[in-house]
Design a protein around this motif. Structure first.
Motif, short mmCIF file in Angstrom:
data_model
loop_
_atom_site.label_atom_id
_atom_site.label_comp_id
_atom_site.label_asym_id
_atom_site.label_seq_id
_atom_site.Cartn_x
_atom_site.Cartn_y
_atom_site.Cartn_z
N GLU A 301 0.85 -1.19 0.00
CA GLU A 301 0.00 0.00 0.00
C GLU A 301 0.89 1.24 0.00
O GLU A 301 1.70 1.42 0.91
CB GLU A 301 -0.86 -0.03 1.27
CG GLU A 301 -2.05 0.90 1.26
CD GLU A 301 -3.01 0.63 0.10
OE1 GLU A 301 -3.55 1.60 -0.42
OE2 GLU A 301 -3.20 -0.55 -0.28
N PRO A 302 0.81 2.08 -1.05
CA PRO A 302 1.71 3.24 -1.05
C PRO A 302 1.37 4.19 0.10
O PRO A 302 0.20 4.48 0.33
CB PRO A 302 1.46 3.89 -2.41
CG PRO A 302 0.15 3.36 -2.87
CD PRO A 302 -0.07 2.03 -2.21
N PRO A 303 2.38 4.63 0.83
CA PRO A 303 2.13 5.57 1.93
C PRO A 303 1.77 6.94 1.34
O PRO A 303 2.05 7.21 0.18
CB PRO A 303 3.48 5.63 2.64
CG PRO A 303 4.47 5.27 1.59
CD PRO A 303 3.79 4.38 0.59
N ALA A 304 1.13 7.74 2.16
CA ALA A 304 0.81 9.10 1.70
C ALA A 304 2.11 9.84 1.42
O ALA A 304 3.03 9.79 2.24
CB ALA A 304 0.00 9.82 2.77
N GLN A 309 5.87 17.23 -1.38
CA GLN A 309 6.38 16.39 -2.45
C GLN A 309 6.73 17.18 -3.72
O GLN A 309 7.78 16.97 -4.31
CB GLN A 309 5.35 15.29 -2.75
CG GLN A 309 5.76 14.29 -3.80
CD GLN A 309 6.92 13.41 -3.37
OE1 GLN A 309 7.39 13.47 -2.23
NE2 GLN A 309 7.43 12.62 -4.29
N SER A 353 12.76 -0.06 -1.79
CA SER A 353 13.49 0.72 -0.79
C SER A 353 14.44 1.71 -1.46
O SER A 353 15.04 1.40 -2.49
CB SER A 353 14.30 -0.24 0.10
OG SER A 353 15.44 0.42 0.61
N TRP A 406 8.60 7.26 -2.10
CA TRP A 406 9.09 6.55 -0.93
C TRP A 406 8.77 7.34 0.32
O TRP A 406 8.88 8.58 0.34
CB TRP A 406 10.61 6.39 -1.01
CG TRP A 406 11.05 5.21 -1.81
CD1 TRP A 406 10.59 3.92 -1.71
CD2 TRP A 406 12.08 5.20 -2.81
NE1 TRP A 406 11.27 3.12 -2.60
CE2 TRP A 406 12.18 3.86 -3.28
CE3 TRP A 406 12.92 6.16 -3.35
CZ2 TRP A 406 13.10 3.47 -4.26
CZ3 TRP A 406 13.83 5.77 -4.32
CH2 TRP A 406 13.90 4.44 -4.77
N SER A 407 8.41 6.65 1.38
CA SER A 407 8.23 7.36 2.64
C SER A 407 9.51 7.20 3.46
O SER A 407 10.31 6.30 3.22
CB SER A 407 7.04 6.79 3.41
OG SER A 407 7.28 5.44 3.70
#
Lengths: 421, 163
Positions: A301-304, A309, A353, A406-407
């Motif tokens: 699940e892509p993070p916010a 950004q 990553s 990427w978070s």
């Protein structure tokens, strides 16, 4: 005997058997030294051994930076402490000069040194145990004909309980399945399985490790972390935006460079330098086997995305223009004349990553040790600050197809800087 | 506007933020010691010191410098009074065409400011990013060795501005 006495006797007997079992697993006899190798060192066997030792990557770990080949001394940073690899040249005092073939085979199959002490599993005997006697004999012949180097083992930096080597017997009980697993047919993928799971010990790095440093079998080949670099999942090669072909895997493993994908970096680079020396059909077999392991893309699940950004990407584009575009920009000589892919295609940019993107920017790629390869990148650790590295990585990520931001990028950049002064 | 501290002087410059530091040094500040060699961080002719560390100024966006002090070969001495490395390079005739020399000297300067008596291996490893197409590497090494034998070079000291 009353009931209580019977229970006590039972516990006593169980304890006795347990201790006996432990002693049997933990205490191994020394194998008598030999005056000279007890295998006929024919040139053909030594030549075969050269191929086996290259496939086993022995020289990569058993050579210190700037040190003599096979003389050991490379520090291996593990979550438990730092281990130093040992001397496997045939020096009689500090190497394996007094080892019989049986002592060598026992080390490879069971992780036991000639004198009987248990070896740490950073030495991948859980994989080497799968190698056939024939190949072990060849490897022995090759190693015993190297130049002896006097190089005493360095003292490992481990906490006290782990210095008690007999405790490794428990680890072996969990992770060691002893015995050769030769290829069961002539199919390249079957030869590849033998090489990948045995000599190549690919999953040592490409599988995540559990709390006591054993491979998590349920997550086999799903990617791990080694020496601060991420060892990518090997079961997602077909799920890349540009799926890997067998030919590209072969090129990558033999030259450290694949069209449409990019260059080997970090601890993978010496592996490719070794595989450049073995017959092409061995590497083709490895590629054939790896392609049988492919799974559908594991999506997370892509993070916010971070709130800033867009500004990040703008700033990153500027850093790219000043520091990267000369080589990686559209129309640069590297992209044009040398045909290197856009960074958006690199697994360091579209993978799960940001580790390898950050590591490569900070440390670059050293000049190759082999002639013929031209892969090189200067380090940027002294050029770009944390924010600029995070910005340029965020920008690169935005250029990769179907890749969510990427978070935790800032934390990752800071962590890798602190970890690698 | 970008503020830049070079050889102890502050400058305010109207340049695009992604401009390589090398271009700003040469074109705007007229400090022509550092040279454009390959433009790809492969030869070291453009080496200058940023915060005491040797860097390829051709791949260094000027906006990345921030408050870190920049030093070029011009800061080490003059024709009349060359600095220790400059003098040693002259004495050993380490220069043939001279194109790489400003970069060589600055990289060596960084080493000798941090390591008092570097070993031969340390010198060679440290100098390995910089190339000399004329092949005067042996004379370059001899010049560096001579200064290394005298001990640590004084750093820029008060010039250092914390980032």
């Amino acid at each position: 005997m009353n009931r209580r006495q019977k229970i006590l006797a039972g516990i006593g007997a169980a304890g006795f058997i347990g201790i006996g079992l432990f002693l049997a697993l933990a205490i191994k006899p020394a194998i008598a030294p030999v005056a000279r190798p007890d295998v006929a060192l024919s040139p053909a066997l030594v030549a075969q051994g050269e191929r086996i030792v290259a496939l086993g990557d022995c020289v990569v770990c058993h050579t210190a930076p700037g040190g003599r080949a096979y003389a050991g001394g490379l520090p291996l940073k593990t979550p438990f402490g730092t281990l130093y690899t040992t001397n496997i040249t045939p020096d009689r005092g500090t190497g394996i000069g007094e080892w019989s073939f049986e002592a060598f085979r026992r080390a490879m199959r069971q992780g036991v040194s000639r004198d009987g002490h248990l070896l740490y599993p950073a030495f991948p005997y859980i994989h080497y145990t799968k190698v056939t006697d024939e190949d072990l004999r060849a490897a022995y012949a090759f190693l015993m004909t190297r130049t002896p180097v006097h190089a005493p083992a360095r003292r490992n930096e481990l906490p006290l309980p782990l210095r008690f080597r007999p405790s490794l017997a428990f680890w072996n009980l969990l992770y060691l399945r002893e015995g050769p697993e030769p290829a069961t047919g002539d199919a390249p993928a079957e030869r590849g399985r033998y090489l990948v799971e045995g000599l190549g010990h690919c999953s040592s790095c490409h599988t995540p490790l559990g709390v006591i440093g054993g491979e998590k079998h349920r997550e086999s080949m799903q990617g791990g972390v080694v020496d601060d670099w991420s060892a990518p999942a090997l079961d997602q090669l077909a799920a890349a935006p540009q799926p890997w072909t067998a030919g590209q895997i072969v090129d990558y493993l033999r030259t450290g460079l694949a069209s449409e994908h990019g260059a080997a970096a970090g601890p993978m680079r010496p592996v490719t330098e070794n595989l450049g020396r073995v017959p092409r059909e061995d590497v083709q077999a490895i590629a054939a086997y790896l392609l049988t392991l492919q799974k559908p893309l594991r999506t997370v699940e892509p993070p916010a995305p971070p709130g800033d950004q867009d500004q990040r990407i703008d700033r990153g584009r500027q850093v790219f223009a000043g520091a990267c575009a000369e080589c990686h920009g559209e129309g640069s000589p590297m992209r044009g004349a040398m045909g290197r892919p856009a960074l958006a295609m690199s697994s360091a940019v579209f993978g799960p990553s940001p580790r390898n993107a950050v590591m490569t920017i900070r440390e670059g790629l050293a000049w190759p040790s082999q002639p013929g390869s031209t892969t090189y990148m200067p380090p940027f650790a002294d050029v770009l600050n944390d924010r600029q590295i995070a910005d340029v990585v965020a920008y690169l990520r935005s250029t990769a197809p179907h890749a969510a931001p990427w978070s935790g990028l800032d934390e990752q950049v800071a962590h890798l800087r602190e970890n690698r002064p | 506007m970008i503020e830049l501290h070079v050889n102890g002087e502050a400058h305010r410059l109207d340049v695009a933020p992604e401009t390589p530091l090398l271009y700003v040094l040469r074109d705007d500040l007229k400090l022509n010691g550092a040279k454009f060699g390959c433009g790809m961080g492969q030869c070291g002719a453009c080496t200058v010191l940023v915060d005491g560390r040797p860097v390829f100024s051709c791949l260094f966006p000027v906006s990345s410098v921030g408050a870190r002090p920049v030093r070029t070969v011009e800061s080490l001495g003059t024709v009349e009074r060359p600095g220790p490395l400059q003098k040693a390079f002259i004495d050993h005739q380490a220069v043939q065409c001279g194109y790489c020399i400003a970069g060589m000297i600055m990289r060596a300067q960084a080493l000798l400011e941090t390591v008092a008596h570097p070993s031969e291996q340390q010198i060679r490893e440290h100098m390995s990013p910089n190339l000399c197409r004329c092949g005067t590497h042996m004379r370059i090494l001899a010049a560096i060795r001579e200064v290394a034998a005298q001990g640590r070079l004084p750093g820029a000291g008060p010039q250092k501005v914390s980032a």
